[in-house]
Design a protein around this motif. Structure first.
Motif, PDB file in Angstrom:
ATOM      1  N   LEU A 105      -9.664   8.473   8.059  1.00  0.00           N
ATOM      2  CA  LEU A 105      -8.878   7.822   6.977  1.00  0.00           C
ATOM      3  C   LEU A 105      -7.696   7.941   8.241  1.00  0.00           C
ATOM      4  N   LEU A 106      -7.294   8.873   9.019  1.00  0.00           N
ATOM      5  CA  LEU A 106      -5.598   8.455   9.625  1.00  0.00           C
ATOM      6  C   LEU A 106      -5.696   6.897  10.165  1.00  0.00           C
ATOM      7  N   ARG A 166       1.149  -1.046   0.328  1.00  0.00           N
ATOM      8  CA  ARG A 166       0.457  -0.550  -0.047  1.00  0.00           C
ATOM      9  C   ARG A 166       0.782   1.384  -0.188  1.00  0.00           C
ATOM     10  N   ASP A 211      -5.369   4.321   8.091  1.00  0.00           N
ATOM     11  CA  ASP A 211      -3.852   4.321   7.679  1.00  0.00           C
ATOM     12  C   ASP A 211      -3.170   3.841   8.675  1.00  0.00           C
ATOM     13  N   ARG A 260      -0.169   0.480   8.763  1.00  0.00           N
ATOM     14  CA  ARG A 260       1.247   0.646   8.430  1.00  0.00           C
ATOM     15  C   ARG A 260       1.107   0.936  10.332  1.00  0.00           C
ATOM     16  N   TRP A 312       2.633  10.071  13.693  1.00  0.00           N
ATOM     17  CA  TRP A 312       1.211  11.389  13.787  1.00  0.00           C
ATOM     18  C   TRP A 312       1.529  11.997  15.889  1.00  0.00           C
ATOM     19  N   VAL A 338       2.450  11.756   4.902  1.00  0.00           N
ATOM     20  CA  VAL A 338       3.380  10.721   5.959  1.00  0.00           C
ATOM     21  C   VAL A 338       5.379  11.702   5.008  1.00  0.00           C
ATOM     22  N   LEU A 351       3.069   4.203  11.883  1.00  0.00           N
ATOM     23  CA  LEU A 351       2.792   5.512  11.398  1.00  0.00           C
ATOM     24  C   LEU A 351       1.682   6.004  12.179  1.00  0.00           C
ATOM     25  N   ALA A 392       2.209   4.689   0.833  1.00  0.00           N
ATOM     26  CA  ALA A 392       2.637   6.177   2.085  1.00  0.00           C
ATOM     27  C   ALA A 392       0.743   6.959   2.027  1.00  0.00           C
ATOM     28  N   PRO A 393       0.595   7.034   2.907  1.00  0.00           N
ATOM     29  CA  PRO A 393      -0.510   8.672   3.061  1.00  0.00           C
ATOM     30  C   PRO A 393       0.405   9.506   2.532  1.00  0.00           C
ATOM     31  N   TRP A 394      -0.370  10.467   1.638  1.00  0.00           N
ATOM     32  CA  TRP A 394       0.601  11.944   1.555  1.00  0.00           C
ATOM     33  C   TRP A 394       1.087  12.129   2.283  1.00  0.00           C
ATOM     34  N   VAL A 398      -5.857  15.413   7.443  1.00  0.00           N
ATOM     35  CA  VAL A 398      -6.329  14.776   7.093  1.00  0.00           C
ATOM     36  C   VAL A 398      -7.205  13.959   8.486  1.00  0.00           C
TER      37      VAL A 398
END
Length: 308
Positions: free
Chosen positions: A52-53, A8, A56, A60, A67, A14, A63, A10-12, A48
């Motif tokens: 959705l967090l 997957r 994420d 993973r 955060w 990161v 993360l 990485a979220p934008w 964010v």
């Protein structure tokens, strides 16, 4: 043979978070630099969504720590920004920082556009001190009102240079939003400054900010501009706060004042359905239009025709 699942992406946020965490010592940063960093942190946190967090982090788990580090660092930046702003605030409240010196300080940072950002060093310093973001949507915005977009520092400096307001002047900032212009002009001069704003949340924000500086020459009026007695005004600042019938009514009121006393109107905005109403007062002989200046081609500087 079963294929391995595609990793997957990485979220934008990161990469942005990792970059923000790799910033220099906050103790070496000035007020403007801290504000620029604060806004970058705020952008990530505000964009964010919590749901959705959670997704994420479930995909993973590592993360979660990233955060948490981002939030901790953002808090440190906010505290450093408060400390830097409190120092200037105390200087203003005590009189150590005079109006002239205050203006010299923020103008001294310069008006060069920062690369990749719609801001300047002077704007970052002022907005960091005032804790005012340049663009805010706010609430209670009337159909004739604009989204609040704070004036750029270069424009405020130009207004001050043209008007040179003193103790005998009363400056009106019409459609003042969160109060950047009104507070800056009040702190940079001895003139009486009145900010007029229809949006209640904007006025409350402006009053909270102004209260920190305890400026005796500043007030904010929560009202429809058409209901405000502005007959004591000597200078009027408008950064395209409204249009249509409201703009026409305000131009007519200012034209009426101009027939009885010497005033200056500094109006910025499009000609259609805004500037045309001020030009109508020119054609009727109430106001006269000063020549345009290259750096401020969207600004109309109008003065009382009878006193020109």
């Amino acid at each position: 043979m079963p294929t391995s699942p595609t990793p997957r992406a990485a979220p934008w946020w990161v990469e942005r978070a990792e970059t923000l965490l790799d910033t220099k010592d906050l103790r070496t940063m000035g007020l403007g630099a801290l504000w620029e960093l604060f806004e970058r942190f705020s952008f990530v946190k505000e964009n964010v969504e919590s749901d959705l967090l959670l997704i994420d982090v479930q995909a993973r788990p590592e993360l979660q720590a990233l955060w948490a580090a981002l939030e901790e660092r953002a808090l440190s930046v906010s505290e450093a920004l408060d400390a830097a702003g409190d120092e200037v605030t105390q200087q203003l409240r005590s009189g150590v920082l005079t109006a002239a010196h205050f203006r010299e300080r923020w103008e001294g940072f310069g008006f060069t556009e920062a690369e990749g950002r719609a801001s300047t060093a002077a704007d970052d310093w002022l907005e960091g001190l005032l804790r005012i973001s340049r663009i805010t949507t706010g609430q209670n915005r009337p159909p004739f009102g604009q989204v609040n977009m704070a004036s750029r520092a270069h424009r405020i400096s130009d207004f001050l240079s043209l008007i040179n307001p003193g103790k005998r002047d009363t400056v009106y900032d019409l459609g003042c939003g969160n109060g950047k212009v009104a507070i800056t002009v009040a702190a940079s001069s001895s003139a009486r400054v009145k900010g007029v704003e229809y949006g209640q949340t904007y006025v409350e924000s402006a009053r909270r900010t102004a209260k920190r500086f305890a400026l005796p020459n500043l007030e904010f009026i929560h009202a429809d501009v058409r209901d405000v007695d502005m007959s004591d005004g000597t200078a009027f600042y408008l950064y395209f706060p409204f249009w249509g019938e409201v703009a026409k009514a305000v131009a007519r009121v200012l034209g009426g004042i101009a027939r009885t006393r010497d005033i200056t109107v500094y109006a910025s905005g499009p000609r259609h359905d805004y500037g045309e109403h001020f030009l109508e007062q020119v054609s009727q002989g109430a106001l006269c239009l000063a020549p345009h200046r290259m750096d401020f081609s969207d600004v109309m500087v109008l003065r009382s025709a009878a006193f020109a």
